[in-house]
Design a protein around this motif. Sequence first.
Motif, mmCIF file in Angstrom:
data_model
loop_
_atom_site.group_PDB
_atom_site.id
_atom_site.type_symbol
_atom_site.label_atom_id
_atom_site.label_comp_id
_atom_site.label_asym_id
_atom_site.label_seq_id
_atom_site.Cartn_x
_atom_site.Cartn_y
_atom_site.Cartn_z
ATOM 1 N N LEU A 6 0.896 -1.436 -0.022
ATOM 2 C CA LEU A 6 -0.220 -0.030 -0.207
ATOM 3 C C LEU A 6 1.427 1.215 0.114
ATOM 4 O O LEU A 6 1.232 1.016 1.282
ATOM 5 C CB LEU A 6 -1.001 -0.213 0.877
ATOM 6 N N ILE A 7 0.769 2.213 -1.039
ATOM 7 C CA ILE A 7 1.619 3.190 -1.090
ATOM 8 C C ILE A 7 0.550 4.392 -0.753
ATOM 9 O O ILE A 7 -0.211 4.843 -2.268
ATOM 10 C CB ILE A 7 2.413 3.064 -2.498
ATOM 11 N N VAL A 8 1.456 5.027 0.361
ATOM 12 C CA VAL A 8 -0.110 6.676 0.406
ATOM 13 C C VAL A 8 1.089 7.772 0.711
ATOM 14 O O VAL A 8 2.262 7.391 0.866
ATOM 15 C CB VAL A 8 -0.081 6.121 1.508
ATOM 16 N N ASN A 9 0.139 8.681 -0.198
ATOM 17 C CA ASN A 9 0.837 9.650 -0.170
ATOM 18 C C ASN A 9 -0.327 10.872 0.841
ATOM 19 O O ASN A 9 -1.538 11.129 0.622
ATOM 20 C CB ASN A 9 0.361 10.354 -1.222
ATOM 21 N N PRO A 10 0.683 10.708 1.871
ATOM 22 C CA PRO A 10 -0.478 11.576 2.596
ATOM 23 C C PRO A 10 -0.791 12.686 2.915
ATOM 24 O O PRO A 10 -1.515 12.831 3.749
ATOM 25 C CB PRO A 10 0.516 11.051 4.205
ATOM 26 N N SER A 11 0.007 13.348 2.141
ATOM 27 C CA SER A 11 -0.735 15.021 1.447
ATOM 28 C C SER A 11 -2.135 14.957 0.735
ATOM 29 O O SER A 11 -2.870 15.951 0.140
ATOM 30 C CB SER A 11 0.892 15.768 1.230
ATOM 31 N N SER A 12 -2.881 13.634 0.346
ATOM 32 C CA SER A 12 -3.384 13.823 -0.381
ATOM 33 C C SER A 12 -5.159 13.844 0.182
ATOM 34 O O SER A 12 -4.738 13.698 1.589
ATOM 35 C CB SER A 12 -3.521 12.434 -1.222
ATOM 36 N N ALA A 63 -2.434 1.630 -4.605
ATOM 37 C CA ALA A 63 -1.714 3.360 -4.116
ATOM 38 C C ALA A 63 -3.147 4.028 -3.871
ATOM 39 O O ALA A 63 -4.214 4.014 -4.341
ATOM 40 C CB ALA A 63 -1.888 4.219 -6.012
ATOM 41 N N MET A 64 -2.979 5.028 -2.807
ATOM 42 C CA MET A 64 -3.563 6.068 -2.068
ATOM 43 C C MET A 64 -2.987 7.282 -2.277
ATOM 44 O O MET A 64 -1.991 7.873 -2.354
ATOM 45 C CB MET A 64 -4.083 5.837 -1.193
ATOM 46 N N GLY A 65 -4.333 8.463 -3.118
ATOM 47 C CA GLY A 65 -3.517 9.491 -3.390
ATOM 48 C C GLY A 65 -3.965 10.485 -4.626
ATOM 49 O O GLY A 65 -4.818 9.356 -4.973
ATOM 50 N N ILE A 89 -6.441 4.042 -4.195
ATOM 51 C CA ILE A 89 -8.216 4.476 -3.517
ATOM 52 C C ILE A 89 -8.226 5.903 -3.756
ATOM 53 O O ILE A 89 -6.688 7.078 -3.727
ATOM 54 C CB ILE A 89 -7.821 4.527 -1.945
ATOM 55 N N PRO A 90 -9.287 6.517 -4.326
ATOM 56 C CA PRO A 90 -8.759 8.083 -5.048
ATOM 57 C C PRO A 90 -8.868 9.437 -4.304
ATOM 58 O O PRO A 90 -9.675 9.115 -3.525
ATOM 59 C CB PRO A 90 -10.008 7.552 -5.762
ATOM 60 N N LEU A 91 -8.093 10.031 -4.159
ATOM 61 C CA LEU A 91 -8.087 10.457 -2.925
ATOM 62 C C LEU A 91 -7.533 12.529 -3.905
ATOM 63 O O LEU A 91 -6.962 13.472 -2.599
ATOM 64 C CB LEU A 91 -6.850 11.003 -1.992
ATOM 65 N N GLY A 92 -7.714 12.484 -5.109
ATOM 66 C CA GLY A 92 -7.515 13.558 -5.618
ATOM 67 C C GLY A 92 -8.806 14.867 -5.930
ATOM 68 O O GLY A 92 -9.729 14.362 -5.413
#
Length: 295
Positions: A6-12, A63-65, A89-92
């Motif tokens: 699981l690759i997470v962009n914490p700022s997204s 991917a999460m971001g 997981i879309p967070l854009g």
Amino acid sequence: MEKAMLIVNPSSGKEKGKVYAEKAKKALLRRYREVVVKETQKGGDATEFARQAAQERFDVVVAMGGDGTLNEVINGLAEQENRPAFSFIPLGTVNDLARSLGIPLRPDKAIKALETAKKRTMDIGKIGDAYFMNVLAAGMIAEAVDKVSVEQKTRFGSVAYFAEGLKAFSRHELLDFEIMYDDGEWKGEAALVIASLTNSVGGMEQWAPEAEVDDGLIHVFIITKLGIIDAAKILPQIALGTLKKADGVMYFSTTTLAIDCAEPEVKVNVDGDPGDTFPIKIEVLKEHLEVLVPR
């Protein structure tokens, strides 16, 4: 299937990446024996993590971001001999790929869907030595959208893109393009050139309704008319899925594409971020990735 990264962009997602990461890990553990979580700290991290997952033979990379994070992950997977399945997981701000694949835009629902998701194939595009998943945009409108800051995206969402686009429309700026494709060439002035692998562009899901994520085609729209009145006429046709029939729009599909511009310092927008300058060459890698989508 046993092992997931699981690759997470914490700022997204307006800084909600960390909040959803634990929920996503728990959902993945219901399906996979082991889940490794990686948090990005800077540009390029997601690419390196995805490359590592492929080399260590993970079964899936999630991917999460936003679209930028997804683009990085795809660039990490694309050239690997062993490519894990891919999901996200879309967070854009716009989340075009999620729209095209039927992945829920609400993170909690997208996480739940991972538990029973099924595999399907998807195309990716290659531009130079890099890869993209959704869309290339060239023209003064694309240049204007590149100016939207991270702070504006976080605060205003897709409205920030729309506002910058309207400013470009009001300036009535055109560029000279030379475009080569499978069946011929096109030369002339255009306000915007869009090359899409999917049906959704800028959150508009009827932009190219005939496009499929695995059809092996680039769907190209050349918009030659510019101005607020022209935009007002085109927008309803986008909503109806008939943009290619609009006055001042040329449409074709192709497997390869080459674009040059009289102003080579102008950059191409790739999956929502600034990319290379002209000239550029693009090809489709048909069904290059396996992606997990809701049943």
